[in-house]
Design an enzyme around this catalytic site. Structure first.
Site, PDB file in Angstrom:
ATOM      1  N   GLU A 120       4.445  -0.541   1.742  1.00 24.14           N
ATOM      2  CA  GLU A 120       4.719  -0.910   0.352  1.00 24.14           C
ATOM      3  C   GLU A 120       4.692  -2.418   0.118  1.00 24.14           C
ATOM      4  O   GLU A 120       4.888  -2.864  -1.011  1.00 24.14           O
ATOM      5  CB  GLU A 120       6.079  -0.375  -0.125  1.00 24.14           C
ATOM      6  CG  GLU A 120       6.275   1.109   0.002  1.00 24.14           C
ATOM      7  CD  GLU A 120       7.664   1.553  -0.437  1.00 24.14           C
ATOM      8  OE1 GLU A 120       8.460   0.701  -0.928  1.00 24.14           O
ATOM      9  OE2 GLU A 120       7.988   2.732  -0.282  1.00 24.14           O
ATOM     10  N   GLU A 138       0.832  -1.205   0.000  1.00 20.97           N
ATOM     11  CA  GLU A 138       0.000   0.000   0.000  1.00 20.97           C
ATOM     12  C   GLU A 138       0.859   1.244   0.000  1.00 20.97           C
ATOM     13  O   GLU A 138       1.990   1.242   0.459  1.00 20.97           O
ATOM     14  CB  GLU A 138      -0.952   0.019   1.195  1.00 20.97           C
ATOM     15  CG  GLU A 138      -0.364  -0.403   2.533  1.00 20.97           C
ATOM     16  CD  GLU A 138       0.706   0.503   3.075  1.00 20.97           C
ATOM     17  OE1 GLU A 138       0.581   1.737   2.886  1.00 20.97           O
ATOM     18  OE2 GLU A 138       1.672   0.004   3.672  1.00 20.97           O
TER      19      GLU A 138
END
Length: 358
Positions: A323, A176
């Site tokens: 991430e 994300e």
């Protein structure tokens, strides 16, 4: 896929891993040239993967990483150390190969896709366009998204799971990116766990003590608004997702459910992805059997979410980048578990006496 067909899938329980494959894997572990249990959690990792993949020789060579990006209206209340424009700038960095997850994906030989679920920046040409709106509404003042927008986000996640399945993925990692998304994740986790804001609100991108205090007040405001607006539905996961979630967080929930439906194991990253997992598991408890947990984040709320999921992560490195980076770092452990399970000799093959002296 239409909204109706996805809603039907979302209401169905994921399939169970194959118990017969798990039993065969346990038998194989017992036959290998080592004392029982001497490889610790690596043994159970291989057994679990064998059951999930319904294979006698589990493997995680083909890894699919889907990075969901989205912006958050709550940023207007000053809850982040960085401006929202950073979300779009980081999408460009992911695409150019300069971000941590980009480096790790190359190292692993993994597929990396970037999905824009709704940012304030212009769409990047290398990002998959799943834009729902230019960021969510301010969750401290109103629902972050409508029910229809929530369903769009769930479908964006399911579409990523479908692409992973089409690519023959043996493991899925969801990442994300979204300035403000630790605020959304903290509020959503608090609503689902009935926990106070101070227990799950942390520094995110690097807030100082005063910044964390302000952020906590904003989460408290969001929780008060959520409970007052939704009354007895306050802990319903679908309602909570729409009220307090982010587009990328809801998409992660949809991706995990979509992967389980397609029998793809999921390696869960840190705090934000774990909150998405919590929401999805609260909606469909059988999903829990498809999840592996990569690491314990440095974000203080992560411990509470892991406990609620009865999860013991593989690593504890103090990482809190997001991430999907922590999950990517853990992939070699899963690969090692598979290699040991598949390639070690049995006592019979090696001519080693298994009988203990008495």
């Amino acid at each position: 896929m239409t909204t109706a067909s996805f809603s039907q899938r979302f209401l169905q329980a994921p399939p169970a891993p194959t118990s017969a494959a798990a039993e065969r894997a346990r038998d194989r572990q017992a036959s290998l040239t080592k004392p029982a249990g001497s490889l610790g959690r690596l043994e159970q990792l291989a057994i679990t993967l064998a059951a999930q993949q319904d294979r006698d020789r589990p493997a995680v060579d083909r890894v699919h990483i889907a990075l969901f990006a989205g912006d958050h209206g709550v940023c207007e209340d000053g809850i982040s150390a960085f401006p929202q424009t950073v979300t779009g700038q980081m999408i460009a960095n992911f695409a150019a190969g300069g971000a941590a997850i980009s480096v790790l994906a190359r190292q692993l030989g993994a597929t990396l896709e970037i999905i824009d679920t709704g940012t304030v920046s212009a769409r990047h040409p290398q990002a998959i366009d799943a834009r729902i709106a230019a960021g969510t509404a301010n969750l401290a003042r109103t629902d972050a998204m409508t029910a229809a927008e929530r369903d769009q986000a769930l479908m964006a996640g399911d579409a990523a799971a479908e692409r992973a399945a089409a690519a023959g993925a043996e493991l899925f990692i969801g990442g994300e990116m979204g300035i403000g998304n630790t605020t959304s994740a903290a509020a959503l986790a608090c609503a689902l766990l009935d926990a106070p804001a101070r227990a799950l609100t942390g520094p995110g991108t690097g807030l100082d003590a005063a910044g964390v205090t302000h952020k906590t007040r904003i989460v408290e405001q969001a929780l008060h608004r959520h409970a007052a607006t939704h009354a007895r539905l306050a802990q319903d996961p679908l309602t909570a997702m729409a009220s307090l979630g982010g587009f990328e967080i809801v998409a992660l929930s949809g991706a995990m459910l979509g992967c389980a439906a397609r029998r793809i194991p999921v390696l869960v990253d840190g705090f934000i992805v774990s909150v998405a997992a919590l929401a999805a598991v609260r909606h469909a408890p059988a999903l829990r059997d498809w999840l592996h947990f990569a690491h314990r984040s440095g974000e203080p709320g992560h411990a509470h979410v892991l406990a609620a999921l009865d999860a013991e992560p593989l690593l504890d490195l103090g990482m809190r980048l997001g991430e999907g980076s922590g999950a990517a770092v853990a992939v070699p452990l899963l690969r090692a578990a598979c290699a040991l399970h598949n390639e070690m000799a049995s006592f019979e093959q090696a001519g080693v006496d298994k009988t203990r002296e008495t």
